[in-house]
Design an enzyme around this catalytic site. Structure first.
Site, PDB file in Angstrom:
ATOM      1  N   GLY A  13      25.504  10.051  11.154  1.00 23.66           N
ATOM      2  CA  GLY A  13      26.366  10.498  12.227  1.00 23.66           C
ATOM      3  C   GLY A  13      27.806  10.314  11.644  1.00 23.66           C
ATOM      4  O   GLY A  13      27.828   9.620  10.658  1.00 23.66           O
ATOM      5  N   ASP A  14      28.578  10.984  12.248  1.00 25.10           N
ATOM      6  CA  ASP A  14      30.313  10.814  11.926  1.00 25.10           C
ATOM      7  C   ASP A  14      30.745  11.081  10.670  1.00 25.10           C
ATOM      8  O   ASP A  14      31.258  10.744  10.024  1.00 25.10           O
ATOM      9  CB  ASP A  14      30.602   9.332  12.089  1.00 25.10           C
ATOM     10  N   GLY A  16      31.558  14.222   9.732  1.00 25.03           N
ATOM     11  CA  GLY A  16      32.850  15.043   9.686  1.00 25.03           C
ATOM     12  C   GLY A  16      32.290  16.666  10.064  1.00 25.03           C
ATOM     13  O   GLY A  16      32.846  17.583   9.561  1.00 25.03           O
ATOM     14  N   GLY A  18      32.062  18.457  12.762  1.00 23.32           N
ATOM     15  CA  GLY A  18      32.762  19.074  13.804  1.00 23.32           C
ATOM     16  C   GLY A  18      34.071  19.896  12.769  1.00 23.32           C
ATOM     17  O   GLY A  18      34.580  21.175  13.218  1.00 23.32           O
ATOM     18  N   HIS A  42      32.911  15.138  18.220  1.00 17.35           N
ATOM     19  CA  HIS A  42      33.277  15.837  17.279  1.00 17.35           C
ATOM     20  C   HIS A  42      34.677  16.052  17.074  1.00 17.35           C
ATOM     21  O   HIS A  42      35.501  16.405  17.895  1.00 17.35           O
ATOM     22  CB  HIS A  42      32.523  17.189  17.063  1.00 17.35           C
ATOM     23  N   SER A 414      35.713  18.300   1.544  1.00 16.70           N
ATOM     24  CA  SER A 414      36.860  18.007   2.363  1.00 16.70           C
ATOM     25  C   SER A 414      37.830  16.909   1.995  1.00 16.70           C
ATOM     26  O   SER A 414      37.492  15.746   1.581  1.00 16.70           O
ATOM     27  CB  SER A 414      36.370  17.628   3.683  1.00 16.70           C
TER      28      SER A 414
END
EC number: 6.3.4.4
Length: 430
Positions: A13-14, A16, A18, A42, A414
């Site tokens: 998780g976490d 990115g 969103g 998110h 990103s």
């Protein structure tokens, strides 16, 4: 050109997700949340302003997008209303563009109470849940006693079902956990208040999605958590209570596998984890402190510090296979800008048998240490870069090596938190 895109996490998780959902949503018609609850956060940054969403699909910040919260999600109606009001304060009005599955189970105060009571009783052996009632709500679903969103449409049936469930949980809370009982009257009163606010959003969302597919509308399926937290394929028991892998989309939306389209896995340029559980590449040194600070590695839901580590290529290959990924998106590349050297785990070594694992040993993770490759850092700023040719050569080499290890292409990079800080290497919706 892809009609539909799946976006899911490849780590714990976490990653990115969103931001990437938000980035791709401008050219989509629907964004669908298909599992989990408000335990996932998110974080979106649009024109320098941060917005954190827990239940509402990330793409709804675009006025042309319709949001679906499907049957695989467990929904706190109170948290949902809070989120809707938060968006309204930020001039995002979504009431006529958000639809909620009538089949989605509700998270109610007794789920939270039992979640917290269990964690307290377990003490040092606690799983480390977010305390949001997610697991108990999924338990009710499987045990066939859940109140569902559609029950809000019939007050008499709602009150009758609610009384039975509250009595069931209060018996456990008082007799076994020695906690205070939950008030049936208070829950019912609060439910009747929020019911009117979301009544018109309650729909058969599977039917909406089937029609969208027939009409060749563009759909994004937005995952929560990550592959390694999947209830079946994650690092059990330190997992979430739903399927965060590709299979969860099919059961969580009613959309068949041939309509999923392009499956994009999101991975950080390093690794993080919140809470307990095995983490082979975890760091405990100055690099950990650096990644935490530079990457702002604190949970958007709980505020807890995330554990940090080097990129785990073994786990990444596993996620690629489990999800049949089409490609990867690398996030937070810019966090590594100031490091002189960067490591990638390419295999594990069993501390007892000395066996080398090239594949992810789901049952033996507690007994392995990482085997690393060391790569030179680029020591140049990459934040905000939007073209691959503008990246430092060492950063490009790092990305190419990740592609080789994962055995799928990297289509998006990103380089910062804003939706514009993105390098698109392949045309998806565009």
């Amino acid at each position: 050109m892809n009609t539909n895109i799946v976006i899911l996490g490849t780590q714990w998780g976490d990653e990115g997700k969103g931001k990437i959902v938000d980035f791709l949503s401008s050219n989509s018609s629907y964004v669908v949340r298909y599992h989990g609850g408000h335990n996932a956060g998110h974080t979106l940054v649009v024109n320098g302003k941060k917005i954190i969403l827990h239940l509402i699909p990330s793409g709804l910040l675009y006025p042309n997008v319709i949001g679906i919260i499907s049957n695989g999600v467990v929904i706190s109606p109170f948290e949902l209303v809070k989120e809707i009001r938060m968006l309204e304060k930020n001039n995002h009005f979504i009431n006529e563009r958000l639809f909620i599955s009538e089949s989605a189970p509700l998270i109610l105060p007794y789920h939270i109470a039992i979640d917290l009571a269990r964690e307290k009783q377990l003490g040092i052996n606690a799983i480390g849940t977010t305390g949001r009632g997610i697991g108990p709500a999924y338990e009710d679903k499987v045990a066939r006693r859940a109140l569902r969103v559609g029950d809000l449409k019939n007050t008499q049936k709602l009150s009758t079902k609610l009384k039975v469930i509250v009595d069931y949980y209060n018996h456990q809370l008082v007799s076994f956990y020695k906690q205070n009982p939950i008030s049936y009257k208070e829950i019912l009163k609060d439910l009747l208040k929020v019911k009117d606010l979301i009544y018109n959003m309650i729909k058969d969302t599977s039917a909406i999605l089937h029609k969208a597919i027939e009409d060749k509308k563009r759909i994004i399926f937005e995952g929560a958590q990550g592959t390694l937290l999947d209830i079946d394929h994650g690092t059990y028991p330190y997992v979430t209570s739903s399927n965060s892998t590709t299979g969860g989309i099919i059961t969580g939306t009613g959309v068949g596998p041939k309509n999923l389209g392009y499956i994009l896995g999101i991975t950080k340029a390093y690794t993080t984890r919140v809470g307990k559980g095995p983490f082979p590449t975890e760091l405990f040194d100055d690099i950990d402190s650096y990644l935490s600070k530079k990457g702002q590695e604190f949970g958007s839901t709980t505020g807890r510090k995330r554990r940090t580590g080097w990129l785990d290529g073994v786990a990444l290959r596993y996620s690629v296979k489990i999800n049949s990924l089409s490609a990867l998106c690398i996030t937070k590349l810019d966090v590594l800008d100031d490091l002189k050297e960067i490591k990638i785990c390419t295999s594990y070594k069993d501390v007892n048998t000395k066996k080398i694992y090239k594949d992810f040993p789901i049952f033996n993770l507690e007994d392995v240490t990482p085997v690393y490759e060391v790569h030179p850092g680029w020591m140049k700023k990459t934040s905000g870069i939007k073209k691959i040719e503008d990246l430092p050569k060492a950063a490009c080499n790092y990305i190419n090596r990740i592609e080789e290890i994962a055995q799928v292409p990297i289509d998006i990079i990103s380089t910062g938190p804003d939706r514009s800080d993105t390098i698109l290497l392949k045309s998806l919706f565009f």
